[in-house]
Design a protein around this motif. Structure first.
Motif, PDB file in Angstrom:
ATOM      1  N   ARG A  76      -0.972 -38.723  22.831  1.00  0.00           N
ATOM      2  CA  ARG A  76       0.639 -38.539  23.218  1.00  0.00           C
ATOM      3  C   ARG A  76       0.368 -39.586  23.755  1.00  0.00           C
ATOM      4  NH1 ARG A  76       4.844 -36.730  25.682  1.00  0.00           N
ATOM      5  NH2 ARG A  76       3.394 -35.509  26.335  1.00  0.00           N
ATOM      6  N   CYS A  77       1.316 -40.662  23.459  1.00  0.00           N
ATOM      7  CA  CYS A  77       1.702 -41.885  24.744  1.00  0.00           C
ATOM      8  C   CYS A  77       2.623 -41.238  25.247  1.00  0.00           C
ATOM      9  CB  CYS A  77       2.056 -43.001  24.219  1.00  0.00           C
ATOM     10  SG  CYS A  77       2.880 -44.640  24.856  1.00  0.00           S
ATOM     11  N   MET A  78       2.290 -41.331  26.883  1.00  0.00           N
ATOM     12  CA  MET A  78       3.231 -40.948  27.622  1.00  0.00           C
ATOM     13  C   MET A  78       4.446 -41.263  27.790  1.00  0.00           C
ATOM     14  SD  MET A  78       0.447 -40.053  30.839  1.00  0.00           S
ATOM     15  CE  MET A  78       1.477 -38.856  31.567  1.00  0.00           C
ATOM     16  N   GLY A 115      -1.194 -40.324  27.311  1.00  0.00           N
ATOM     17  CA  GLY A 115      -2.092 -41.830  27.407  1.00  0.00           C
ATOM     18  C   GLY A 115      -0.945 -42.453  27.605  1.00  0.00           C
ATOM     19  N   LEU A 116      -1.775 -43.722  26.749  1.00  0.00           N
ATOM     20  CA  LEU A 116      -0.433 -45.175  26.360  1.00  0.00           C
ATOM     21  C   LEU A 116      -0.764 -45.690  25.104  1.00  0.00           C
ATOM     22  CD1 LEU A 116      -0.283 -46.802  29.904  1.00  0.00           C
ATOM     23  CD2 LEU A 116       1.638 -45.362  28.741  1.00  0.00           C
TER      24      LEU A 116
END
Lengths: 127, 127
Positions: A76-78, A115-116
DNA sequence: GTGTTATCAGTAATAATTACTAAAATTAAT
DNA sequence: ATTAATTTTAGTAATTATTACTGATAACAC
């Protein structure tokens, strides 16, 4: 299987993103403009109980839904909340490690990477 | 470091449960009856940014706080929401497995076990 | 001490989700 | 098919966790 339930399932199966209930609502609304958000929530819940889809409880403030009912992991993108599948083999033995070391009856586990995403990796901005 | 912040930290350090912001509020209120819930939220956030404590985003509807700032895993009761530490060694290599297989910049991971705590294991009732 | 800044208590606003209700639709039984 | 029973729906209201706002208070720097 009502028309609404069928269309919710069809729409979810057409995307490989992991939409929230509200996003499913917007998708389904194009075909059923009079559907209500409560109907979407209820049917997503029912469909996940039936094993047709999967309800995801990841980090962040909202639940998401996955057209794939098989257990697997996610990243999942933070920054923006985007979610993708994490191509990692299931840790089939990990629950055995915990067995005997906890007072709980173990039922399952969830592994989530943070992560991003590519877009958010590029943009500096505040995290 | 204000008195409120200090007492929030002290109270959290006295429990090995993983209380929600509201539970911390109730704990702290015994010593500071006039504290407000917003202050508790803000200071828990600040303390976790300072690395004094850890904010947990597990399954379920609410965030929880852990007096231990070191990354570790948890197990959560699916019935009552109780959370305990899961005595499993950190999977230090797991992020390497994903490296190259995802378009994301990987920053971390979270592993959470689900199950039933002793009390909820006994009681039949509906899950 | 005086001025500047951060923090507080109290309250209001958000946002996701769930609950409620009367109407519509589906199903089952004749 | 027609009626009766059950389920589901749309629409709305209520809940719950969390965040934002604001004027007052307290900590800190000089």
């Amino acid at each position: 299987m009502t028309q609404q339930r069928q269309i919710i399932l069809e729409e979810l199966r057409q995307v490989n993103s992991h939409p929230s209930a509200d996003e499913v609502y917007e998708m389904v609304r194009k075909r059923l403009p009079r559907i209500s958000l409560g109907t979407v929530y209820r049917n997503l819940e029912i469909l996940s109980e039936l094993g047709e889809i999967q309800k995801l409880e990841l980090g962040g403030d909202l639940k998401r839904f996955d057209r794939n009912p098989i257990k697997h992991y996610h990243i999942r993108c933070m920054r923006c909340g985007r979610v993708d599948d994490a191509p990692i083999a299931p840790l089939n033995q990990i629950e055995n490690e915990l067995y005997g070391a906890t007072v709980y009856t173990i039922i399952g586990h969830r592994l989530e990477f943070e992560g991003l995403c590519p877009q958010c990796s590029k943009t500096p901005g505040k995290s």
